[in-house]
Design a protein around this motif. Structure first.
Motif, PDB file in Angstrom:
ATOM      1  N   LEU B 150      38.947 -30.668  30.069  1.00  0.00           N
ATOM      2  CA  LEU B 150      38.169 -29.879  31.018  1.00  0.00           C
ATOM      3  C   LEU B 150      37.450 -30.753  32.044  1.00  0.00           C
ATOM      4  CD1 LEU B 150      37.124 -27.160  31.925  1.00  0.00           C
ATOM      5  CD2 LEU B 150      35.312 -27.323  30.225  1.00  0.00           C
ATOM      6  N   ASN B 209      26.731 -31.935  34.413  1.00  0.00           N
ATOM      7  CA  ASN B 209      27.711 -31.198  33.618  1.00  0.00           C
ATOM      8  C   ASN B 209      28.508 -32.121  32.707  1.00  0.00           C
ATOM      9  OD1 ASN B 209      26.849 -28.912  34.886  1.00  0.00           O
ATOM     10  ND2 ASN B 209      28.616 -28.744  36.261  1.00  0.00           N
ATOM     11  N   ASN B 212      26.574 -33.218  29.753  1.00  0.00           N
ATOM     12  CA  ASN B 212      26.563 -32.194  28.694  1.00  0.00           C
ATOM     13  C   ASN B 212      27.902 -32.127  27.979  1.00  0.00           C
ATOM     14  OD1 ASN B 212      23.950 -31.462  29.302  1.00  0.00           O
ATOM     15  ND2 ASN B 212      24.571 -29.850  30.730  1.00  0.00           N
ATOM     16  N   LEU B 213      28.958 -32.198  28.753  1.00  0.00           N
ATOM     17  CA  LEU B 213      30.297 -31.993  28.177  1.00  0.00           C
ATOM     18  C   LEU B 213      30.760 -33.191  27.351  1.00  0.00           C
ATOM     19  CD1 LEU B 213      32.766 -29.947  28.347  1.00  0.00           C
ATOM     20  CD2 LEU B 213      33.700 -31.534  30.029  1.00  0.00           C
ATOM     21  N   SER B 216      26.901 -35.981  25.596  1.00  0.00           N
ATOM     22  CA  SER B 216      26.055 -35.367  24.573  1.00  0.00           C
ATOM     23  C   SER B 216      26.907 -34.661  23.526  1.00  0.00           C
ATOM     24  CB  SER B 216      25.121 -34.338  25.222  1.00  0.00           C
ATOM     25  OG  SER B 216      24.366 -34.943  26.222  1.00  0.00           O
ATOM     26  N   ASN B 217      28.188 -34.762  23.670  1.00  0.00           N
ATOM     27  CA  ASN B 217      29.114 -34.025  22.809  1.00  0.00           C
ATOM     28  C   ASN B 217      29.277 -34.756  21.479  1.00  0.00           C
ATOM     29  OD1 ASN B 217      31.480 -33.008  21.639  1.00  0.00           O
ATOM     30  ND2 ASN B 217      32.304 -32.452  23.655  1.00  0.00           N
TER      31      ASN B 217
END
Lengths: 595, 394
Positions: B150, B209, B212-213, B216-217
């Protein structure tokens, strides 16, 4: 691993409610600067081939294009682009000398046949031909070669105004190399030069600092480089492709630079002419002007024995007796002539060839070549032009060269707008400056200033030296009072040629002017004097419509043993004489070999 | 030197013989020879890794190149100086502007040409834009190696925005050929800065973004943290540069150490980290995106509005350069990117040689770093070194 780290990636689901960013069909247009398919304004393009030279992929080939005629300043070729090789860098556009080539912003082209992807922009019509947007040559101050000519050092007007010393100083090595660097080696000048000199090659020799190679290139087509390097009419510069957006190259001065660097005693060594085989064929050449000298030089190299018969006591013809010393110093003429003499050509001076002598030459020589030029002045034939103080410029120039004292009054009017008119204007101005400390010459011509046949620099320099150039007037009559000239009456000239293009000046009789003068000089052209040809031969020789002798491609007349060249046949200028003398030499050699 | 937290039966692993080399007997059926590449989705270009596996652990690795050799250096040595420009850019497809810069600057230095101030600012802008678009691909690409596609799609879109600006400014999207020897080929078009700022705002959001994706995944962290840790002593040993060196504590950046163009007039501090694993090597590039965005803003604010774009040069059709040699370096997104050029007085370079970061990092360093790694991590390790095979082979 925290719970936050497990959950936070799910924020990406937020994109579900966003508008998609995928590109829609149809595709958008390329940006205004986009480098897409080529366009070419074929009328502006001159086929110089700079695009072909710079293309790193050999994607551009210059080809003859339909509907384009080869003419002066246009090679008749146009670029063919192969999109199997092109990388769309656009350097071809950036280097284009005329700015005709550009790229459109069109970037999609689908076809089944790969051969279709080769085309001549501008000739093969394409949908993007009319598109305004796309890559164009960057502006301003973005150039791939120098735009400005390296200026030539000259004496100031005050310094040169009372002297016949050559005022153009010539290039230094640095200046010549910088000027030579501007050449794009298109070769358009070669086609235009009457002698087809290897101009890009000798300019390259200057860049490489190989003067000897430069000399060899010069002498391949021109045995009078010192002379031509000073007073050539430089038709090459008129068509120079660099001149379309900047100043044309100083081709003439570069030629002079090469010749100036080599001392006379090195000529034979450099040109490899220390030993020349001589045969038994003899050629008589009448008149020691550029045509005869050129013919004699190339005939000497071919092993023939040449004898030049000259009426005056020095060689050079119009180059010596027509062109003032401040433009062409006599020692430079001597340098070129002496080299030609050193190859075996004999020049017999002070020999006037008349009909009887001509027949004698015919008997004693295998071939006779006539290059007697145009030494008869033409008169305006206006009332008063038969006065004793109305002179022909060509006669005055000759007398100045011969060192004779000519009449130099305080006020002189010169009629004529060509280079010869400028020569006599500037010569008289110098003599007046010496005699009276001031200049009083008015030069007038039928032609308006924009269309005067004289070189622009001649007009500018004449004005700098104090002469008044007042063009655009038609001479009406010369006022004479008590046997003395008072001046010249003129009326405004509206046009020179009529609708059919014939010489037929249209004058406005109401717009009058009067130029005061004690002496008038006519300089409106010259004619040839062929009274030395015996009458029985004149009947056999074919003449053209304007009284010129008919010659073939190799300057052979209708009498196979008689060749003719120089200003009588072409020109009038030195470079035509040199070119047709060279061609005649080939013709004479062919004729003698067949004999 | 496996740092993976996996229990394995070490008795099946090869041991070193008397000559110091591993004793690998393929006929023993203990090992598997596996080629990753030359064509493989996990290889960023065409190169091959010859791997010897014991179980799913790599015990020996060899890098093979030669699948992408186009001879660009030799091609340039047969071209005029101006013609070398369109060829030079193809040496590194991912970030062609660095090639343009080093090539043109070599020509200028050897000819003694100083380019106008305006051209320097535009060149710096182009170099930062190029860095940004390269990072926009490689940063989410690290997620891609763990099947997190993604971010890659987001990154590709963001990169397209920058390519739009490239198209507007230079006329080309990927290959720009804008820094001709002597200067640049144009000024910024009207409204460029405004549109660029709009794009940068989108990239600001993208940075959040992607944090976050990816960063921090928990899955990404599990796959990337403490994997393929690079010992700081290897940095100089292998000649690693750029983000790889900075992630191991070496504060090295050509823009700071040897300021070129107008970088000395810009305010920035490249990020340095102290533990070079996959996570940090990728993360440091995420910081680099932010630095680049900031630098583009600084350049647009500080650059002059008008000025000459090109210095006077000799005629490009017969530009001769006297005998000489020079090495010009720049900081690409991968690290120090330099070109060595030798001239001999002719109109073509006598020799040119490119020093690209991938040559050292993806040939020597990668093959040693892979030993002990898990087969599933090979692509990730390769991307974490930002390997660019076209630049290795030229």
């Amino acid at each position: 691993m925290s719970l936050k780290d497990t959950l936070i990636p799910f924020k990406a689901w937020g994109n579900l409610v966003k508008k998609p960013v995928t590109l829609k069909d149809p595709m958008r247009e390329g940006a205004p600067r986009y480098r897409g398919f080529h366009k070419n304004d074929v009328d502006t393009c001159i086929g110089c081939g700079s695009c072909e030279a710079i293309c790193e992929n050999e994607a551009i080939v210059m080809v003859p294009a339909e509907g384009i005629e080869t003419k002066d300043g246009d090679s008749g070729l146009r670029p063919l682009v192969d999109y199997g090789r092109c990388c769309w860098c656009g350097l071809c556009v950036d280097v284009c000398t005329t700015g005709s080539l550009s790229l459109s912003n069109e970037h999609t082209w689908i076809c089944e046949d790969p051969e279709e992807l080769k085309y001549i922009p501008g000739i093969d019509k394409k949908p993007w031909d009319e598109k305004e947007e796309g890559w164009k040559k960057p502006v301003p101050n973005y150039h791939f070669y120098g735009q400005e000519r390296v200026s030539m050092e000259e004496m100031e007007a005050e310094e040169r105004g009372d002297s016949f010393i050559e005022f153009v100083k010539g290039y230094s090595k640095e200046q010549a190399q910088k000027e030579a660097d501007r050449c794009v080696e298109c070769g358009i000048c070669v086609a235009t030069c009457p002698a087809h000199m290897g101009i890009p090659e000798y300019i390259k020799a200057i860049r490489n600092d190989d003067i000897e190679e430069g000399m060899r290139v010069l002498y391949e087509t021109n045995p009078l480089p010192e002379i031509c390097g000073r007073i050539c009419t430089h038709k090459c510069e008129d068509v120079c492709s660099v001149g379309h957006e900047g100043d044309p190259l100083s081709i003439r001065w570069l030629k002079r630079y090469i010749a100036d660097q080599v001392p006379s005693d090195k000529y034979k060594e450099i040109l490899d002419t220390q030993k020349i085989y001589k045969g038994d064929k003899k050629i008589a050449l009448i008149g020691a002007g550029p045509a005869s000298l050129s013919a004699a030089y190339y005939l000497s190299l071919l092993g023939h024995n040449c004898t030049i018969f000259e009426k005056l006591d020095k060689a050079g013809g119009m180059m010596r007796y027509g062109i003032p010393e401040y433009r062409l110093p006599y020692d430079q003429i001597d340098k070129d002539v002496k080299y030609i003499e050193s190859l075996g050509t004999e020049i017999i001076y002070n020999t006037n060839v008349d009909a009887a002598k001509f027949m004698e030459l015919k008997e004693n020589y295998d071939v006779v070549y006539v290059g007697t030029g145009l030494h008869l002045g033409r008169s305006t034939a206006i009332p008063g032009s038969d006065h004793e103080h109305v002179f022909q410029s060509i006669d005055l120039l000759r007398e100045i060269t011969e060192g004779k004292e000519i009449m130099v009054p305080e006020k002189v009017v010169v009629i004529g707008g060509g280079n010869v008119a400028m020569d006599i204007t500037r010569s008289i101005a110098r003599l007046q400056k010496i005699k009276y400390g001031k200049v009083g010459v008015i030069t007038t011509s039928l032609e308006k200033e924009e269309v005067m046949p004289a070189d622009r620099e001649e007009v500018v320099e004449a004005r700098e030296e104090g002469s008044i150039i007042n063009p655009g007037w038609g001479p009406k009559s010369i006022e004479i009072e008590d046997g003395k000239i008072k001046g010249l009456h003129v009326v405004r000239c509206l046009s020179i040629f009529d609708e059919t293009g014939r010489f037929n000046p249209s004058l406005d009789e109401d717009d009058k002017n009067f130029f005061e003068a004690d002496m008038i000089v006519e300089s409106i052209g010259q004619g040839m004097d062929i009274s030395y040809l015996p009458e029985e031969l004149k009947e056999k020789i074919e003449f053209g419509p304007r009284g010129r002798i008919n010659v073939d491609d190799y300057f052979q007349t209708s009498l196979d043993w008689l060749f003719a060249g120089g200003d009588m046949i072409q020109g009038p200028d030195v470079i035509h004489g040199i070119a047709n003398g060279h061609k005649a030499a080939i013709g004479i050699d062919n004729f003698l070999n067949k004999k | 030197m496996s740092l993976l937290n996996i229990e394995t039966d070490r008795s099946k692993y090869p041991v070193k013989g008397e000559d110091g080399k591993l004793q690998i007997d393929l006929d023993s059926h203990k090992y598997v020879k596996l080629w990753q590449g030359p064509n493989h989705p996990g290889v960023t270009g065409n190169m091959a890794l010859e791997l010897t596996l014991a179980g799913d652990e790599i015990v020996e690795s060899k890098t093979h190149v030669g699948y992408l050799h186009r001879g660009f250096e030799k091609l340039i040595e047969r071209r005029l100086f101006v013609q070398g420009l369109p060829t030079s850019i193809r040496m590194c497809v991912a970030e062609p502007d660095s090639n343009e810069y080093v090539y043109s600057t070599c020509v200028e230095q050897l000819s003694g040409i100083d380019i106008p101030e305006m051209a320097k600012w535009i060149r710096a802008l182009l170099l930062e834009m190029a860095r940004l678009q390269a990072l926009l691909r490689v940063v989410p690409g690290q997620g891609g190696t763990f099947a997190l596609g993604l971010g890659v799609q987001w990154g590709v879109y963001m990169r397209e925005l920058i390519l739009d600006r490239f198209e507007e400014l230079t006329g080309g999207r990927v290959y720009h050929m804008f820094m001709t020897p002597g200067g640049v080929r144009g000024l910024l078009p009207g409204g460029f800065k405004k549109r660029m700022e709009e794009n940068l705002k989108e990239i600001d959001q993208f940075v959040i973004n992607i944090d976050n994706l990816m960063y921090s995944n928990s899955v990404f962290k599990k796959r990337a943290i403490d994997v393929a840790v690079l010992d700081p002593s290897w940095i100089d040993k292998y000649g690693a540069v750029g983000p790889v060196a900075r992630s191991a504590g070496y504060n090295r950046d050509v823009r700071k150490d040897y300021p070129y163009l107008i970088y000395d007039q810009l305010d920035f501090e490249p990020k340095v980290m102290n533990h070079s694993d996959i996570y940090n090597r990728s993360r440091i590039r995420w910081y680099d995106i932010q630095t680049s965005v900031d630098l583009i803003r600084q350049i647009m604010a500080k650059m002059p509005e008008k000025g000459d774009i090109k210095a006077e040069t000799p005629n490009v059709l017969h530009w001769r350069i006297p005998k000489g040699e020079t090495y010009v370096r720049s900081e690409a997104s991968r690290g120090e990117y330099g070109l060595y050029m030798v001239t001999d007085g002719s109109d073509k370079p006598r020799r040119i040689n490119l020093r690209g970061p991938s040559y050292t990092q993806a040939v020597a360093l990668l093959q040693d770093l892979l030993v002990g790694a898990n087969i599933a991590d090979v692509a990730a390790i390769m991307v974490s070194l930002q390997t660019c095979p076209p630049e290795i082979e030229r």
